[in-house]
Motif scaffolding. Sequence first.
Motif, mmCIF file in Angstrom:
data_model
loop_
_atom_site.group_PDB
_atom_site.id
_atom_site.type_symbol
_atom_site.label_atom_id
_atom_site.label_comp_id
_atom_site.label_asym_id
_atom_site.label_seq_id
_atom_site.Cartn_x
_atom_site.Cartn_y
_atom_site.Cartn_z
ATOM 1 N N VAL A 9 0.900 -1.307 -0.044
ATOM 2 C CA VAL A 9 -0.023 0.048 -0.062
ATOM 3 C C VAL A 9 1.016 1.056 0.054
ATOM 4 C CG1 VAL A 9 -1.587 1.256 1.291
ATOM 5 C CG2 VAL A 9 -1.889 -1.361 1.153
ATOM 6 N N PHE A 10 1.907 1.072 0.596
ATOM 7 C CA PHE A 10 2.982 2.414 0.743
ATOM 8 C C PHE A 10 3.648 2.614 -0.505
ATOM 9 C CE2 PHE A 10 2.415 0.974 4.969
ATOM 10 C CZ PHE A 10 2.788 2.201 5.834
ATOM 11 N N PHE A 11 3.423 1.589 -1.554
ATOM 12 C CA PHE A 11 4.040 1.973 -2.864
ATOM 13 C C PHE A 11 3.315 2.512 -3.874
ATOM 14 C CE2 PHE A 11 5.982 -2.593 -1.662
ATOM 15 C CZ PHE A 11 6.814 -1.919 -0.853
ATOM 16 N N LEU A 12 1.921 2.824 -3.610
ATOM 17 C CA LEU A 12 1.149 3.309 -4.464
ATOM 18 C C LEU A 12 1.338 4.745 -4.849
ATOM 19 C CD1 LEU A 12 -2.066 1.690 -3.071
ATOM 20 C CD2 LEU A 12 -0.810 0.956 -5.055
ATOM 21 N N ALA A 13 1.903 5.646 -3.899
ATOM 22 C CA ALA A 13 2.065 7.146 -4.308
ATOM 23 C C ALA A 13 3.333 7.612 -3.876
ATOM 24 C CB ALA A 13 0.905 7.874 -3.602
ATOM 25 N N GLY A 14 3.867 8.522 -4.642
ATOM 26 C CA GLY A 14 5.245 9.172 -4.225
ATOM 27 C C GLY A 14 6.522 8.416 -4.676
ATOM 28 N N THR A 15 7.579 9.198 -4.353
ATOM 29 C CA THR A 15 8.790 8.391 -4.587
ATOM 30 C C THR A 15 9.333 7.727 -3.435
ATOM 31 O OG1 THR A 15 9.825 10.348 -3.468
ATOM 32 C CG2 THR A 15 9.673 10.613 -5.926
ATOM 33 N N HIS A 16 10.344 6.682 -3.657
ATOM 34 C CA HIS A 16 10.942 5.796 -2.787
ATOM 35 C C HIS A 16 12.455 5.900 -2.912
ATOM 36 C CE1 HIS A 16 6.828 4.249 -2.478
ATOM 37 N NE2 HIS A 16 6.674 4.271 -3.861
ATOM 38 N N PHE A 17 13.108 5.822 -1.697
ATOM 39 C CA PHE A 17 14.614 5.793 -1.266
ATOM 40 C C PHE A 17 15.053 4.835 -0.783
ATOM 41 C CE2 PHE A 17 12.607 10.188 -1.534
ATOM 42 C CZ PHE A 17 13.342 10.546 -2.663
ATOM 43 N N VAL A 18 16.274 4.372 -0.903
ATOM 44 C CA VAL A 18 16.971 3.389 -0.448
ATOM 45 C C VAL A 18 17.042 3.221 0.938
ATOM 46 C CG1 VAL A 18 19.228 4.466 -0.097
ATOM 47 C CG2 VAL A 18 19.070 1.945 -0.707
ATOM 48 N N ASN A 113 1.163 21.891 -0.479
ATOM 49 C CA ASN A 113 0.374 20.939 0.144
ATOM 50 C C ASN A 113 -1.009 21.358 0.676
ATOM 51 O OD1 ASN A 113 2.523 18.970 0.080
ATOM 52 N ND2 ASN A 113 3.513 19.816 1.836
ATOM 53 N N LEU A 114 -0.785 22.736 1.056
ATOM 54 C CA LEU A 114 -2.017 23.416 1.432
ATOM 55 C C LEU A 114 -2.929 23.541 0.248
ATOM 56 C CD1 LEU A 114 -0.804 26.422 3.495
ATOM 57 C CD2 LEU A 114 -1.929 24.280 4.457
ATOM 58 N N GLN A 161 5.958 16.856 7.136
ATOM 59 C CA GLN A 161 5.498 16.324 5.811
ATOM 60 C C GLN A 161 4.820 17.573 5.278
ATOM 61 O OE1 GLN A 161 2.447 13.531 4.892
ATOM 62 N NE2 GLN A 161 3.346 12.777 3.278
ATOM 63 N N LEU A 162 4.042 18.257 5.946
ATOM 64 C CA LEU A 162 3.166 19.607 5.422
ATOM 65 C C LEU A 162 4.238 20.676 5.128
ATOM 66 C CD1 LEU A 162 0.490 20.813 5.121
ATOM 67 C CD2 LEU A 162 0.783 21.614 7.375
ATOM 68 N N PHE A 163 5.158 20.880 5.976
ATOM 69 C CA PHE A 163 6.174 22.037 5.301
ATOM 70 C C PHE A 163 7.078 21.440 4.648
ATOM 71 C CE2 PHE A 163 4.173 23.446 9.445
ATOM 72 C CZ PHE A 163 4.237 25.042 9.046
ATOM 73 N N GLY A 168 0.567 12.755 0.486
ATOM 74 C CA GLY A 168 0.363 11.700 -0.484
ATOM 75 C C GLY A 168 1.727 10.649 -0.276
ATOM 76 N N GLU A 169 2.759 11.075 0.148
ATOM 77 C CA GLU A 169 3.836 10.170 0.267
ATOM 78 C C GLU A 169 3.840 9.553 1.770
ATOM 79 O OE1 GLU A 169 7.887 11.981 -0.394
ATOM 80 O OE2 GLU A 169 7.570 11.726 -2.604
ATOM 81 N N ILE A 170 2.980 8.383 1.723
ATOM 82 C CA ILE A 170 2.709 7.631 3.169
ATOM 83 C C ILE A 170 3.944 6.961 3.275
ATOM 84 C CG2 ILE A 170 0.402 7.649 2.598
ATOM 85 C CD1 ILE A 170 0.307 4.849 1.428
#
Length: 223
Positions: A9-18, A113-114, A161-163, A168-170
């Motif tokens: 589920v965490f892979f569905l949105a946003g970027t991912h890092f090592v 984000n706002l 995350q907001l700032f 969306g990057e869970i």
Amino acid sequence: MAAVSILPVFFLAGTHFVYDFPALFFFTLLLALLWRQRWGWFYPLYAVALLNKETTLFLALLFALHFFSRMPRRRYFAHLLAMVGLFVLVKAGLTLAFAGNPGPLLENHLRENLFTLLTPFPLWRLLDVALVLLLLFQGFRKKPEFLRHGLFLVVPIFLLQLFFGVLGEIRVYYEVYPILFLLAVPSALAFLGMETPRLPGLSGSPEGQEAACGPEGAEPRGR
């Protein structure tokens, strides 16, 4: 296995890092060590985890919340200073080591984000959030206090995350994933009419856990 099966589920949105999966691994293990007060294992792993991702510092916040009335004051503040001090040392070392790298320390994404928050969300996403909240807070007072205190970590993670992140990057919630999972599982099993298993090491006092101390941090009577 159930906890691992939900991870996609965490892979569905946003970027991912090592460093994402190591952060999940380290934080999960450190949560167990923190609860059991296995300091000989906790601090070396804590230092390594800080090298991987600075948000490991959130463990100091959980420690501050949970152990305030459970540990003599001197020991409490010694551990708190040790956790914060290690963070400062690691952060300073990394800053010096990579001082020549281009790019800002942080990127401000508050405006975007706002705008995202003001954009209407699809119904399915609202239902997902409602389901998660239901599983987390159903029978909340009966759930282990250590996990309930751990849920407060969602607040600083969301604010960061907001700032400085992207809504969306869970993946940024990997640190609290084990806490959310352990809080939600008993509720999910109850809804299914299944017996709720005893959470190992979380239903009673951990080995070596201090009894509640007075305002001056004195040892309880009889010791």
